[in-house]
Design an enzyme around this catalytic site. Structure first.
Site, PDB file in Angstrom:
ATOM      1  N   TYR A 132     -39.990 -19.465  -1.585  1.00  0.00           N
ATOM      2  CA  TYR A 132     -38.755 -20.244  -1.556  1.00  0.00           C
ATOM      3  C   TYR A 132     -38.460 -20.652  -2.994  1.00  0.00           C
ATOM      4  O   TYR A 132     -39.269 -20.427  -3.897  1.00  0.00           O
ATOM      5  CB  TYR A 132     -38.946 -21.501  -0.681  1.00  0.00           C
ATOM      6  CG  TYR A 132     -39.122 -21.175   0.789  1.00  0.00           C
ATOM      7  CD1 TYR A 132     -38.028 -20.812   1.564  1.00  0.00           C
ATOM      8  CD2 TYR A 132     -40.374 -21.245   1.397  1.00  0.00           C
ATOM      9  CE1 TYR A 132     -38.176 -20.526   2.917  1.00  0.00           C
ATOM     10  CE2 TYR A 132     -40.525 -20.959   2.752  1.00  0.00           C
ATOM     11  CZ  TYR A 132     -39.425 -20.603   3.503  1.00  0.00           C
ATOM     12  OH  TYR A 132     -39.560 -20.311   4.825  1.00  0.00           O
ATOM     13  N   THR A 158     -36.596 -16.277  -0.372  1.00  0.00           N
ATOM     14  CA  THR A 158     -35.899 -16.814   0.809  1.00  0.00           C
ATOM     15  C   THR A 158     -35.170 -18.076   0.391  1.00  0.00           C
ATOM     16  O   THR A 158     -35.787 -18.989  -0.161  1.00  0.00           O
ATOM     17  CB  THR A 158     -36.906 -17.167   1.928  1.00  0.00           C
ATOM     18  OG1 THR A 158     -37.714 -16.029   2.200  1.00  0.00           O
ATOM     19  CG2 THR A 158     -36.197 -17.595   3.206  1.00  0.00           C
ATOM     20  N   LYS A 257     -33.819 -12.696   1.079  1.00  0.00           N
ATOM     21  CA  LYS A 257     -33.910 -12.822   2.544  1.00  0.00           C
ATOM     22  C   LYS A 257     -33.003 -13.953   3.028  1.00  0.00           C
ATOM     23  O   LYS A 257     -32.957 -15.016   2.408  1.00  0.00           O
ATOM     24  CB  LYS A 257     -35.371 -13.116   2.925  1.00  0.00           C
ATOM     25  CG  LYS A 257     -35.635 -13.339   4.403  1.00  0.00           C
ATOM     26  CD  LYS A 257     -37.132 -13.376   4.675  1.00  0.00           C
ATOM     27  CE  LYS A 257     -37.449 -13.624   6.128  1.00  0.00           C
ATOM     28  NZ  LYS A 257     -37.258 -15.021   6.541  1.00  0.00           N
ATOM     29  N   HIS A 281     -33.144 -16.824   9.476  1.00  0.00           N
ATOM     30  CA  HIS A 281     -34.417 -17.532   9.500  1.00  0.00           C
ATOM     31  C   HIS A 281     -34.914 -17.707  10.944  1.00  0.00           C
ATOM     32  O   HIS A 281     -35.505 -18.736  11.311  1.00  0.00           O
ATOM     33  CB  HIS A 281     -34.296 -18.894   8.811  1.00  0.00           C
ATOM     34  CG  HIS A 281     -35.506 -19.275   8.012  1.00  0.00           C
ATOM     35  ND1 HIS A 281     -35.506 -19.346   6.651  1.00  0.00           N
ATOM     36  CD2 HIS A 281     -36.764 -19.586   8.389  1.00  0.00           C
ATOM     37  CE1 HIS A 281     -36.707 -19.709   6.224  1.00  0.00           C
ATOM     38  NE2 HIS A 281     -37.492 -19.852   7.264  1.00  0.00           N
TER      39      HIS A 281
HETATM   40  C1  LIG Z   1     -43.118 -20.418  12.735  1.00  0.00           C
HETATM   41  C2  LIG Z   1     -42.246 -19.732  11.742  1.00  0.00           C
HETATM   42  C3  LIG Z   1     -42.490 -19.893  10.382  1.00  0.00           C
HETATM   43  C4  LIG Z   1     -41.666 -19.219   9.444  1.00  0.00           C
HETATM   44  N1  LIG Z   1     -41.947 -19.356   8.113  1.00  0.00           N
HETATM   45  C5  LIG Z   1     -41.230 -18.630   7.208  1.00  0.00           C
HETATM   46  C6  LIG Z   1     -41.583 -18.659   5.827  1.00  0.00           C
HETATM   47  O1  LIG Z   1     -42.535 -19.314   5.419  1.00  0.00           O
HETATM   48  N2  LIG Z   1     -40.833 -17.921   4.983  1.00  0.00           N
HETATM   49  C7  LIG Z   1     -39.748 -17.158   5.394  1.00  0.00           C
HETATM   50  O2  LIG Z   1     -39.109 -16.492   4.579  1.00  0.00           O
HETATM   51  N3  LIG Z   1     -39.411 -17.122   6.692  1.00  0.00           N
HETATM   52  C8  LIG Z   1     -40.136 -17.813   7.606  1.00  0.00           C
HETATM   53  N4  LIG Z   1     -39.812 -17.734   8.940  1.00  0.00           N
HETATM   54  C9  LIG Z   1     -38.726 -16.835   9.360  1.00  0.00           C
HETATM   55  C10 LIG Z   1     -39.269 -15.411   9.625  1.00  0.00           C
HETATM   56  O3  LIG Z   1     -39.683 -14.784   8.440  1.00  0.00           O
HETATM   57  C11 LIG Z   1     -38.201 -14.521  10.269  1.00  0.00           C
HETATM   58  O4  LIG Z   1     -37.030 -14.565   9.508  1.00  0.00           O
HETATM   59  C12 LIG Z   1     -37.899 -14.918  11.712  1.00  0.00           C
HETATM   60  O5  LIG Z   1     -39.046 -15.393  12.379  1.00  0.00           O
HETATM   61  C13 LIG Z   1     -37.350 -13.705  12.459  1.00  0.00           C
HETATM   62  O6  LIG Z   1     -37.017 -14.040  13.768  1.00  0.00           O
HETATM   63  P1  LIG Z   1     -37.962 -13.728  15.020  1.00  0.00           P
HETATM   64  O7  LIG Z   1     -39.043 -14.763  15.003  1.00  0.00           O
HETATM   65  O8  LIG Z   1     -37.048 -13.872  16.169  1.00  0.00           O
HETATM   66  O9  LIG Z   1     -38.521 -12.336  14.840  1.00  0.00           O
HETATM   67  C14 LIG Z   1     -40.592 -18.404   9.885  1.00  0.00           C
HETATM   68  C15 LIG Z   1     -40.353 -18.238  11.258  1.00  0.00           C
HETATM   69  C16 LIG Z   1     -41.177 -18.891  12.184  1.00  0.00           C
HETATM   70  C17 LIG Z   1     -40.912 -18.677  13.655  1.00  0.00           C
END
Ligand SMILES: Cc1cc2nc3c(=O)[nH]c(=O)nc-3n(C[C@H](O)[C@H](O)[C@H](O)COP(=O)(O)O)c2cc1C
Length: 399
Positions: A132, A158, A257, A281
């Site tokens: 981030y 991101t 992203k 996200h």
């Molecule tokens: C519990 C959790 C933690 C996440 N942490 C991050 C993160 O640290 N960095 C990031 O770029 N995206 C993070 N995301 C977003 C995921 O990279 C991704 O964009 C998203 O989960 C995709 O959707 P889906 O869970 O329906 O496959 C997180 C998502 C979840 C569910």
């Protein structure tokens, strides 16, 4: 074949097992979804609005699904999306990285991950580091420099986060520290989940709530999740000049992203990125943002010939992957699906999820009469009128 104790046949079953095996707070942290969960719901349900136009004969005997993302050859168009706070399994990101390597694919490692990047790269060299925008340019440079020294295959920035904390369904409690007080407070829900507890008990340590990739060098005292989150909250959002600057610091493949708008996609191209991830996200950011699959076609049309378009949000089956590729994505990233697999059965559970997606992609290709993912087109789908959302007009000036 029906699911067995050690094998599940669908991602939905992985989710059910995760729910049964994880303490409620940990499970709820994975489900997440901001505010009313409108975006989270739409991410998943929008796939159900898209139909297929299958053939009945002359179907291909063999189907090809290998591709490349940010210079990394992968055996299937599915990459592990970066996720933080993986108190799901003691091996966390290392187990996920091993599973991805075993199935021939790449992974994104979150800056909020619980395992050091060096350990993850040692088991899967096809790892991209995700950050981030936290702190000043100097701080960013130091973390990115560590990822470079460790040999990260690419950098993911991101930026789609608005610090919206409220969840109508009740925000999960993430403890500040793992101390005696925390253990006592969480004991009732933990003791109801003996398998999760035993996995940690065997390692001799409770879940680690520090974020080791936030330091400039491996082994330096890592801040807690909340410490790092606090610093992030104090940091202003990056400008497009910052994005360009960071891209210039990283001389390898670079992904932005969280792009949902056509004008932002065009600005990302202007900043020189290798790839964008069309993503909201996973519905954890600004609730009310449409499903990312609805935004994909317009973005693919605008910049698909200039950058790699990766997609994430709501992928739960192989046919979802095929739909995203037919609408212009090169590959998809998955979040919750693999976290549920990890919770259900560690590394083998993540492999299980990747296998489910692989066989679902294969079946959909067969039904559509396509011998390769590279031949998929929007005409393979039945797209209802009004499905697509074009967010943002074409960019004229950079902000
Ligand atoms: C519990 C959790 C933690 C996440 N942490 C991050 C993160 O640290 N960095 C990031 O770029 N995206 C993070 N995301 C977003 C995921 O990279 C991704 O964009 C998203 O989960 C995709 O959707 P889906 O869970 O329906 O496959 C997180 C998502 C979840 C569910």
């Amino acid at each position: 074949m029906a699911s067995t104790r050690e094998w599940f046949e669908t991602v939905a079953e992985a989710q059910r097992r995760a729910k049964k095996r994880l303490p409620n707070s940990v499970y709820m942290a994975l489900v997440a979804g901001a505010e009313k969960g409108l975006t989270l719901k739409d991410n998943v349900e929008a796939f159900g609005e898209l139909g297929f136009a299958p053939h009945v004969a002359g179907l291909p005997r063999e189907r090809e699904m290998s591709t490349a993302v940010m210079g990394q050859p992968i055996s299937m168009p599915v990459v592990i999306s970066p996720t933080g706070v993986q108190a799901v399994h003691p091996e966390a990101e290392v187990a996920v990285a091993r599973a991805a390597a075993a199935r021939g694919t790449a992974m994104g490692l979150s800056s909020f991950a619980s395992k050091p990047i060096e350990e993850v790269l040692a088991v899967n060299p096809q790892t991209f580091f995700q950050s981030y925008w936290i702190g000043d340019r100097e701080g960013m440079e130091k973390r990115v420099e560590r990822a470079r020294r460790a040999g990260a295959a690419g950098l993911i920035l991101t930026t789609d986060w608005t610090f919206s904390h409220s969840r109508d369904w009740g925000s999960p409690t993430i403890p500040e520290q793992m101390n005696l007080g925390t253990m006592v407070r969480f004991a009732p829900e933990v003791l109801r989940r003996p398998r999760w507890f035993l996995n940690y008990a065997r390692t001799g340590s409770p879940p680690d709530l520090t974020v080791p990739n936030m330091t400039a060098r491996p082994g330096e005292p890592a801040p807690t999740f909340f410490g790092a989150y606090g610093e992030w909250m104090q940091t202003g959002s990056p400008t497009w000049d910052d994005v360009k600057w960071l891209r210039e610091q990283w001389d390898g493949p670079f992904m932005l992203k969280g792009v949902m708008r056509v004008d932002d996609a065009e600005r990302a191209v202007g900043a020189g990125v290798t790839a964008i991830s069309v993503s909201n996200h996973g519905g954890n950011n600004l609730d009310g943002t449409p499903a990312s699959i609805r935004a994909l076609p317009a973005i693919a049309e605008a910049v698909g010939d200039q950058v790699e378009i990766i997609f994430d949000g709501g992928i739960r089956r192989g046919s979802d992957v095929v739909k995203a590729i037919a609408l212009g994505a090169r590959a998809v990233m998955i979040g919750r699906a693999y976290l549920w697999g990890l919770a259900a059965n560690g590394q083998a559970g993540v492999e299980n999820v990747l296998d489910i997606l692989r066989s679902g992609i294969d079946s959909a290709l067969l039904g559509l009469g396509r011998s390769s993912i590279h031949d998929l087109r929007p005409e393979d789908l039945v797209i209802p009128p009004g499905f697509e959302r074009r967010l943002g007009a074409h960019a004229t000036t950079a902000r």
